[in-house]
Design a protein around this motif. Structure first.
Motif, PDB file in Angstrom:
ATOM      1  N   ARG A  81      -0.364  39.209   6.755  1.00 24.43           N
ATOM      2  CA  ARG A  81      -0.555  40.429   5.960  1.00 24.43           C
ATOM      3  C   ARG A  81      -1.812  40.327   5.112  1.00 24.43           C
ATOM      4  O   ARG A  81      -2.564  41.298   4.971  1.00 24.43           O
ATOM      5  CB  ARG A  81       0.657  40.670   5.065  1.00 24.43           C
ATOM      6  CG  ARG A  81       1.861  41.208   5.846  1.00 24.43           C
ATOM      7  CD  ARG A  81       3.025  41.490   4.913  1.00 24.43           C
ATOM      8  NE  ARG A  81       4.134  42.125   5.616  1.00 24.43           N
ATOM      9  CZ  ARG A  81       5.267  42.505   5.029  1.00 24.43           C
ATOM     10  NH1 ARG A  81       5.433  42.306   3.728  1.00 24.43           N
ATOM     11  NH2 ARG A  81       6.222  43.078   5.732  1.00 24.43           N
TER      12      ARG A  81
ATOM     13  N   THR B 177      -0.117  46.278   6.773  1.00 24.66           N
ATOM     14  CA  THR B 177       1.189  45.617   6.872  1.00 24.66           C
ATOM     15  C   THR B 177       1.781  45.790   8.257  1.00 24.66           C
ATOM     16  O   THR B 177       2.287  44.849   8.869  1.00 24.66           O
ATOM     17  CB  THR B 177       2.160  46.209   5.827  1.00 24.66           C
ATOM     18  OG1 THR B 177       1.548  46.137   4.543  1.00 24.66           O
ATOM     19  CG2 THR B 177       3.460  45.451   5.814  1.00 24.66           C
ATOM     20  N   GLN B 178       1.697  47.016   8.767  1.00 27.95           N
ATOM     21  CA  GLN B 178       2.237  47.303  10.093  1.00 27.95           C
ATOM     22  C   GLN B 178       1.562  46.438  11.159  1.00 27.95           C
ATOM     23  O   GLN B 178       2.225  45.876  12.039  1.00 27.95           O
ATOM     24  CB  GLN B 178       2.036  48.786  10.406  1.00 27.95           C
ATOM     25  CG  GLN B 178       2.818  49.254  11.604  1.00 27.95           C
ATOM     26  CD  GLN B 178       2.511  50.716  11.914  1.00 27.95           C
ATOM     27  OE1 GLN B 178       1.398  51.069  12.286  1.00 27.95           O
ATOM     28  NE2 GLN B 178       3.502  51.566  11.746  1.00 27.95           N
TER      29      GLN B 178
ATOM     30  N   THR C 213      -0.581  50.325   4.181  1.00 25.23           N
ATOM     31  CA  THR C 213       0.570  50.495   5.067  1.00 25.23           C
ATOM     32  C   THR C 213       0.227  50.085   6.489  1.00 25.23           C
ATOM     33  O   THR C 213       0.971  49.350   7.145  1.00 25.23           O
ATOM     34  CB  THR C 213       1.031  51.964   5.057  1.00 25.23           C
ATOM     35  OG1 THR C 213       1.256  52.362   3.715  1.00 25.23           O
ATOM     36  CG2 THR C 213       2.305  52.119   5.867  1.00 25.23           C
TER      37      THR C 213
END
Lengths: 207, 207
Positions: free
Chosen positions: A91, A185-186, A182
């Motif tokens: 991450r 992270t994905q 987002t």
DNA sequence: CTCTTAATGGAACAGGAGTCCCGTTATGGC
DNA sequence: GCCATAACGGGACTCCTGTTCCATTAAGAG
């Protein structure tokens, strides 16, 4: 030829080095501002406070200049986190990439550099080398995870790191979808899930 | 402006349409052969057997021409498999992308088109639209899989399809790693594993 | 079929990127 | 510190990309 970039210049001291530094910085600025297709060597020379002739003599073409710029960029290493937790490391890597690609200077620069590489073999090679170095720098945390038994033993660490960056670059260059925390992270979680499932193991593909 | 591309030409019959077809084909050939940075509108005009003035009048700039070429490419849809098995569908999609990107004409063309898009907002938009269409075409098989209960109900189908293509484009443009059937399978399987793990669900990320 | 004019084609023109020549600077060996 | 020369700088020159002007062709309405 182009981009000889002086493999072993006979006189690399003071001035030559200063000129290279100034031109590299100027080239980066110009690329970030106007993109590769509007890159003008005379403009770079002006920004670097250097004679136009000098730039043409040492780098010949725009692609030659970009190839050397990539070598220059590859020289500066980026610090990498190593928390001992693979998910967090991936991450962190993804966030670093997103931050780089959304940076008002770095983002356009990366776009320009990739565009330059699509048209010239020498520049392509320099770009490939740049990414090989960056990926190798981060492969370590995957290696550690394999050692800790979090991933299959024959997992290819480079493949996992590539899988983190790939969707982010795909957004930047092809689809234009947003790049934010987002999506970072994905991307990291997707790479992790695939790695755990054994997709990145050498030899056989999961059936 | 550039790329007005005749939203509603007053006289679109016969000749105008023929000219556009010829120029589109010629532009594709020129891009595939020389790349975007060496794209010369005079050369395109010669290949298309059309006056240089005509090309400049209707498309103005190289980026304008590429933007219209992308619209033209988006018009032709590609048949999609639908075997009723998500893994096979995703693998078929990945193989199709690999075959396209490694094709001696299509590969260089895609590189050139992406390079063109990095420098011009209008072309970027055209490229984004192109991929949005292609991705939407394949999202159907993911939707079907969700309906069959193979994936979490709130899975974003577009995200899954993007995840298949991303590593392949990343190889093509950045790392230069080989593109073959093995990498295609790997890309498809990775996307599938991540989708099953619920990484591509809307709202929350898997924790 | 005839006529209007949108659209194209050819050729001359202009601007700018890249090259060449030669004088100047300053590095590095002595 | 001195000298040979690697490396740089300025400006003129060339060629090619992109523009402009006007004559020619053919779409499409009546």
């Amino acid at each position: 030829m182009a981009t000889d970039a002086d493999p072993r210049p006979t006189r690399p001291g003071g001035r030559t080095a200063r000129v290279r530094e100034a031109v590299m910085r100027a080239a980066g600025d110009a690329l970030a501002e106007h993109g590769f297709d509007r890159l003008d060597l005379a403009d770079v020379a002006r920004r670097a406070d250097v004679g136009k002739t000098t730039v043409y003599r040492r780098w010949s073409t725009t692609t030659g200049l970009v190839a050397d710029l990539l070598a220059h960029m590859a020289e500066e290493s980026v610090a990498r986190t190593d928390t001992g937790n693979l998910r967090d490391d991936l991450r962190a890597n993804a966030r670093l990439v997103v931050r780089t690609l959304t940076d008002p200077r770095q983002g356009p620069l990366f776009k320009a550099v990739i565009a330059a590489a699509t048209g010239d073999p020498r520049t392509t090679e320099a770009l490939n080398r740049f990414y090989a170095i960056r990926i190798a720098e981060w492969a370590g945390c995957v290696d550690a995870a394999v050692t800790r038994g979090e991933l299959p033993t024959d997992t290819d660490p480079h493949e996992v790191i590539r899988a983190v960056s790939a969707p982010l670059y795909y957004r930047l260059l092809a689809t234009g979808d947003p790049l934010d925390d987002t999506t970072a992270t994905q991307a990291a979680d997707a790479a992790l899930a695939a790695a755990i499932a054994g997709v990145f193991t050498t030899g056989t593909t999961s059936q």
